[in-house]
Design a protein around this motif. Structure first.
Motif, PDB file in Angstrom:
ATOM      1  N   THR A 172       1.066  -1.393   0.043  1.00 40.50           N
ATOM      2  CA  THR A 172       0.001  -0.044  -0.051  1.00 40.50           C
ATOM      3  C   THR A 172       0.825   1.228  -0.037  1.00 40.50           C
ATOM      4  O   THR A 172       1.867   1.372   0.853  1.00 40.50           O
ATOM      5  N   GLU A 175      -0.499   7.551  -3.836  1.00 44.12           N
ATOM      6  CA  GLU A 175      -0.492   7.625  -5.200  1.00 44.12           C
ATOM      7  C   GLU A 175       0.525   8.133  -5.813  1.00 44.12           C
ATOM      8  O   GLU A 175       1.012   7.721  -7.259  1.00 44.12           O
ATOM      9  N   ALA A 178       2.986   5.327  -6.936  1.00 48.48           N
ATOM     10  CA  ALA A 178       2.245   4.341  -7.747  1.00 48.48           C
ATOM     11  C   ALA A 178       3.057   3.924  -8.957  1.00 48.48           C
ATOM     12  O   ALA A 178       2.963   2.891  -9.435  1.00 48.48           O
ATOM     13  N   TYR A 181       6.042   1.797  -9.066  1.00 46.66           N
ATOM     14  CA  TYR A 181       5.620   0.177  -8.737  1.00 46.66           C
ATOM     15  C   TYR A 181       5.288  -0.540 -10.083  1.00 46.66           C
ATOM     16  O   TYR A 181       5.448  -1.246 -10.362  1.00 46.66           O
ATOM     17  N   ARG A 182       4.610   0.438 -10.758  1.00 46.93           N
ATOM     18  CA  ARG A 182       3.892  -0.094 -11.859  1.00 46.93           C
ATOM     19  C   ARG A 182       4.996  -0.418 -12.902  1.00 46.93           C
ATOM     20  O   ARG A 182       4.788  -1.393 -13.861  1.00 46.93           O
ATOM     21  N   ARG A 187      -0.038  -3.632 -10.287  1.00 47.98           N
ATOM     22  CA  ARG A 187      -1.366  -3.400 -10.798  1.00 47.98           C
ATOM     23  C   ARG A 187      -2.156  -2.854  -9.724  1.00 47.98           C
ATOM     24  O   ARG A 187      -1.794  -3.319  -8.657  1.00 47.98           O
ATOM     25  N   SER A 188      -3.040  -1.812  -9.853  1.00 42.21           N
ATOM     26  CA  SER A 188      -3.502  -1.210  -8.664  1.00 42.21           C
ATOM     27  C   SER A 188      -5.068  -1.654  -8.726  1.00 42.21           C
ATOM     28  O   SER A 188      -5.616  -2.205  -9.856  1.00 42.21           O
ATOM     29  N   ASP A 189      -5.508  -1.818  -7.695  1.00 45.39           N
ATOM     30  CA  ASP A 189      -7.132  -2.088  -7.553  1.00 45.39           C
ATOM     31  C   ASP A 189      -7.674  -0.929  -7.525  1.00 45.39           C
ATOM     32  O   ASP A 189      -8.008  -0.257  -6.458  1.00 45.39           O
ATOM     33  N   TRP A 190      -7.913  -0.266  -8.836  1.00 48.42           N
ATOM     34  CA  TRP A 190      -8.488   0.895  -8.950  1.00 48.42           C
ATOM     35  C   TRP A 190      -9.966   1.330  -8.683  1.00 48.42           C
ATOM     36  O   TRP A 190      -9.983   2.440  -8.489  1.00 48.42           O
ATOM     37  N   ALA A 194      -8.941   5.114  -2.667  1.00 51.56           N
ATOM     38  CA  ALA A 194      -7.884   5.700  -1.737  1.00 51.56           C
ATOM     39  C   ALA A 194      -8.190   6.055  -0.311  1.00 51.56           C
ATOM     40  O   ALA A 194      -9.268   6.556  -0.361  1.00 51.56           O
ATOM     41  N   VAL A 205      -3.084   3.593  -1.832  1.00 54.00           N
ATOM     42  CA  VAL A 205      -3.822   2.764  -2.527  1.00 54.00           C
ATOM     43  C   VAL A 205      -2.904   1.289  -2.611  1.00 54.00           C
ATOM     44  O   VAL A 205      -1.854   1.015  -2.225  1.00 54.00           O
ATOM     45  N   LEU A 207      -1.688  -1.982  -4.341  1.00 53.81           N
ATOM     46  CA  LEU A 207      -0.852  -2.385  -5.540  1.00 53.81           C
ATOM     47  C   LEU A 207      -0.435  -3.777  -5.409  1.00 53.81           C
ATOM     48  O   LEU A 207       0.056  -4.349  -4.262  1.00 53.81           O
TER      49      LEU A 207
END
Length: 253
Positions: A172, A175, A178, A181-182, A187-190, A194, A205, A207
Motif C-alpha cells: 500500500t 499515489e 504508484a 511500482y507499475r 497493478r492497482s485495485d483501481w 484511496a 492505494v 498495489l
C-alpha cells in the motif's frame, strides 16, 4: 549488464545466507536476507527507515517498537553505497495464512473499500501473499541517485516475492509512488477508493504484483534488470563484502 553476481555469508550470519546484487545506476549493492542472518545490517536498515519516516512526520506508520526486533519480518532489503552507508531499504512480511495478519488493511477499517480489499487479499492468500513495508531511501542523496534507488526498490518487490515462493506481492503506497511500482509490474485495485493514510497529506492505494503476469505490465528496461538481478541472487560466487559493520562508512554531509 552491470549486475554483480554475488552471494555471501557475512561473519555474523546465523543460519541463513544473505544474497546480493549490484545496481550500477545507483552505485549501490542491494542485500537481501532475514533479520536473523545479519542482525547488525537489519538494525541499520530499520533505523534508516525510522529517520526517513520521521523527516515527514509519519513515523507512527512504521511501528518501529514492534518491528525493530525483526521477528515480524520474513526478509529485508538494504542498499549499501560504496562508502559503506545503508541508504535505502524495505522489509517484508508473509507469506500470510489469514487475512487478519495483513497489517495494511487497518488503513481501510471503517472506510469505503474495506470489504472489497479484504476479499481481494483473502482470495489470494492460498497462492501466497507477501507484503512489502517500510520502504525508504536517504533524502540526503541527490535526485538522480534517489531515482535510481527507487527504481531498484521497485524491482526488489519482485525479488522478495519470488524468494518467498509466493505468487503475489502486495504494497500500500501513496499515489505519488504508484507509477514507479507499475514500472516493475504492479497493478492497482483501481475500484478500491484511496484512503488518507498515514494522514491527510497522502492518498494511499493498494498495489499488486502477480508473478504469473507482472511481465506484461512492467517496463522493458525494468524487466531486463529484474532478470539479471535474479540470476545474481540465485547464483552467487561467494565474494566477500566491503564493509557491513558501519564503522568504515563515510560521514554524510
Amino acid at each position: 549488464m552491470a549486475v554483480e553476481v554475488v552471494a555471501v555469508v557475512p561473519s555474523d550470519s546465523a543460519d541463513d545466507d544473505l544474497l546480493r546484487f549490484r545496481d550500477a545506476s545507483s552505485g549501490c549493492t542491494f542485500w537481501v536476507g532475514t533479520p536473523q542472518a545479519h542482525p547488525g545490517l537489519w538494525r541499520r536498515n530499520i533505523t534508516g527507515a525510522l529517520r526517513a519516516y520521521r523527516r515527514y512526520g509519519v513515523d507512527p506508520a512504521l511501528e518501529y517498537d514492534k518491528t525493530v526486533n525483526g521477528h515480524s519480518s520474513a526478509l529485508f532489503v538494504a542498499a549499501i553505497d560504496p562508502f559503506g552507508d545503508v541508504v535505502a531499504g524495505m522489509r517484508v512480511q508473509g507469506p500470510y495464512s489469514h487475512v487478519d495478519e495483513v497489517n495494511a488493511l487497518r488503513a481501510w477499517a471503517g472506510r469505503p473499500g474495506e470489504s472489497a480489499l479484504r476479499k481481494r487479499v483473502a482470495d489470494r492468500i492460498p497462492e501466497g501473499v507477501v507484503e512489502v513495508k517500510a520502504v525508504w531511501a536517504d533524502r540526503g542523496l541527490d535526485r538522480s541517485q534517489r531515482r535510481a534507488l527507487g527504481a531498484a526498490l521497485d524491482r526488489c518487490v519482485v525479488h522478495v516475492t519470488t524468494l518467498l515462493g509466493a505468487r503475489y506481492g502486495f504494497v500500500t503506497a501513496g499515489e505519488h509512488a504508484a507509477e514507479g511500482y507499475r514500472s516493475s509490474g504492479a497493478r492497482s485495485d483501481w475500484w478500491i477508493p484511496a484512503v488518507p493514510f498515514p494522514d491527510d497529506r497522502y492518498r494511499t492505494v493498494p498495489l499488486w504484483w502477480d508473478m504469473r503476469s507482472y511481465r506484461s505490465v512492467a517496463a522493458e528496461s525494468q524487466l531486463t534488470l529484474i532478470d539479471a538481478e535474479q540470476i545474481a541472487l540465485a547464483d552467487g560466487d561467494g565474494a566477500e563484502p566491503a564493509d557491513l559493520t558501519g564503522t568504515g562508512g563515510r560521514a554524510r554531509q
